[in-house]
Design an enzyme around this catalytic site. Structure first.
Site, mmCIF file in Angstrom:
data_model
loop_
_atom_site.group_PDB
_atom_site.id
_atom_site.type_symbol
_atom_site.label_atom_id
_atom_site.label_comp_id
_atom_site.label_asym_id
_atom_site.label_seq_id
_atom_site.Cartn_x
_atom_site.Cartn_y
_atom_site.Cartn_z
ATOM 1 C CE LYS A 1 -3.840 2.203 0.187
ATOM 2 N NZ LYS A 1 -3.345 2.909 -1.041
ATOM 3 C CE LYS B 1 4.679 7.221 -2.073
ATOM 4 N NZ LYS B 1 4.055 7.689 -0.826
ATOM 5 C CG ASP C 1 3.517 10.852 -2.761
ATOM 6 O OD1 ASP C 1 3.406 10.487 -1.583
ATOM 7 O OD2 ASP C 1 4.465 11.565 -3.145
ATOM 8 C CG ASN D 1 -4.255 16.421 -0.366
ATOM 9 O OD1 ASN D 1 -3.781 15.639 0.464
ATOM 10 N ND2 ASN D 1 -5.554 16.618 -0.482
ATOM 11 C CB SER E 1 -5.502 4.834 1.923
ATOM 12 O OG SER E 1 -5.300 5.920 1.053
#
Ligand code: GLU
Length: 449
Positions: free
Chosen positions: A94, A130, A170, A245, A381
């Site tokens: 994840k 990632k 990201d 963000n 998430s």
């Protein structure tokens, strides 16, 4: 021999350097973790026998692929994309996808490595991974972004799945990009598998509070650090680097809890607004119009713009690095402390250099490392995955409450672990050891994997 590592850890680090040449950010992330693990090998000698640190430093799988696409002028463009599936001891890999021209394998491996410990700290069943690409979204049209995402997913789809690997956003990847990626996954596979990606839009399987989660979580963690020191955010002057963000929602929650946020930044400069950052204006410029921060000062006379300025020169009590890796150096850390800074919480991944962290720790100020302080994004998430698995959709308040509970628990775990291992209040030690133990014990139980 590099100073500061004991004789058991030094050869492990040297081996990482040798096996991963040129990947400086990855070396930095590994070193920051293993230099805190000495006491763990004393307490759990079996981890040394099992070569647990060496195993965790080697990704389970690394995927590198070509992404060809056509720009609006009809020219062919070639980018390179990555997915590093680092560790699946606690759950499916994840972690987000980063689109930025600086991306190469070393950046994705540093992020994937940090993600293992961060995800373990959330207490939720997620492994670490990632991905990303050297694609530069700056100046690209919406159609170009879509074509790029579709091409990338045309390869990536075969590697991901809700029980395998669950990408998200990201830097450079937000709801729009997740939409194009998810749409292409659905089209290729003919399956509506909501749980294959997180950070989705609300009407197509996303979670309420996911957009806010990383920034809000960072402030919840900060509040806990201040609380145990008998302090609070009320009336504190805060500065937040970045204006993406994470920064936007860190500003929003800091203000809601009584902080005064007077500055933020982008890669071109710094905005200082003596009236406090106008959040509606900032959201309009960044989220709706996708413009640079110079637009902010055109609208507000109370604001000044420091072109190519360094945000850490602005006096504050709380500093929140929410932009990118290595954006806060030892020199910046010294300036911050001299001007009265008492707390730092990292909204970005590895934004403070190792020398900068040392300056903060020597000064005894509250320092919350990213793998603890910014874990709220990936935690939410995991809450999105829970909602998808039960085909449910929770309210904003309920989801935010869950996020807050998780951040308070992460803070407590880091604090208790720092005490248990002889470094009370050192959240770097606490986060690394607590994360490592959780993953290490799980790997140990599963045999030689
Ligand atoms: N990119 C975020 C992080 O650094 C979130 C990852 C996710 O939600 O999977 O943790």
């Amino acid at each position: 021999m590099v100073a500061g590592l004991d004789e058991k850890l030094e050869p492990i680090y040297q081996d990482v350097l040798r096996r991963n040449p040129g990947e400086t950010e990855f070396h930095q992330a590994v070193r920051e973790v293993i230099e805190t693990l000495g006491p763990v090998l004393v307490k759990y000698p079996e981890f040394a026998e099992q070569k647990m640190i060496q195993r965790i430093c080697e990704p389970e799988r690394q995927i590198i692929f070509r992404v060809p696409w056509q720009d609006d002028r009809g020219q062919i463009q070639i980018n390179r994309a990555f997915r590093v599936e680092f560790n699946s001891a606690l759950g499916p890999y994840k972690g987000g996808m980063r689109f930025h021209p600086s991306v190469y394998l070393g950046i994705i491996k540093f992020l994937g490595f940090e993600q293992i410990f961060k995800n373990a700290l959330t207490g939720l069943p997620i492994g670490g991974g990632k991905g990303g690409s050297d694609f530069d979204p700056k100046g690209k049209s919406d159609c170009e972004i879509m074509r790029f995402c579709q091409s990338l997913m045309t390869e990536l789809y075969r590697h991901i799945g809700d029980h395998t690997d669950v990408p998200a956003g990201d830097i450079g990847v937000g709801e729009r990009e997740v939409g194009y990626l998810f749409g292409q996954y659905k089209r290729i596979t003919n399956r509506y598998e909501s749980g294959v990606m997180t950070g989705k839009g609300l009407s197509w399987g996303g979670s309420r509070a996911r957009r806010e989660a990383t920034g809000y979580g960072t402030i919840f963690f900060l509040e806990e650090m201040l609380r145990v020191r008998g302090n609070s955010l009320v009336g504190k002057t805060c500065i937040v680097s970045g204006s993406g963000n994470v920064a936007i929602y860190a500003i929003e929650k800091a203000k809601a809890l009584g902080g005064r946020v007077i500055a933020c930044s982008d890669s071109n400069g710094v905005v200082v607004d003596r009236d406090g950052i106008d959040l509606d204006l900032l959201k309009q410029i960044k989220e709706v119009e996708r413009r640079r921060l110079t637009a902010y000062v055109q609208e507000k006379t109370s604001a000044t713009y420091l072109e190519n300025g360094c945000i850490w020169t602005i006096p504050c009590q709380v500093a929140l690095p929410c932009a990118t890796q290595n954006e806060l150096t030892a020199k910046d850390a010294k300036t911050l402390i001299e001007q009265g800074c008492i707390a730092v919480a990292e909204g970005a991944n590895m934004p403070t250099t190792p020398e900068g962290i040392r300056v903060f720790q020597d000064a005894g100020i509250a320092f919350g490392p990213g793998k603890a302080a910014n874990a709220g994004g990936v935690a939410t998430s995991a809450l999105e995955m829970q909602q998808n698995a039960s085909r449910d959709s929770w309210t904003f308040d309920y989801t935010e409450q869950r996020l807050k509970t998780i951040m308070v628990a992460i803070h407590r775990r880091c604090h208790e672990t720092s005490e248990e291992f002889g470094a009370p209040g050192n959240y770097v030690v606490g986060a690394n050891i607590a994360g490592f133990l959780k993953v290490g014990h799980a790997m140990s139980a599963m045999g030689l994997i």
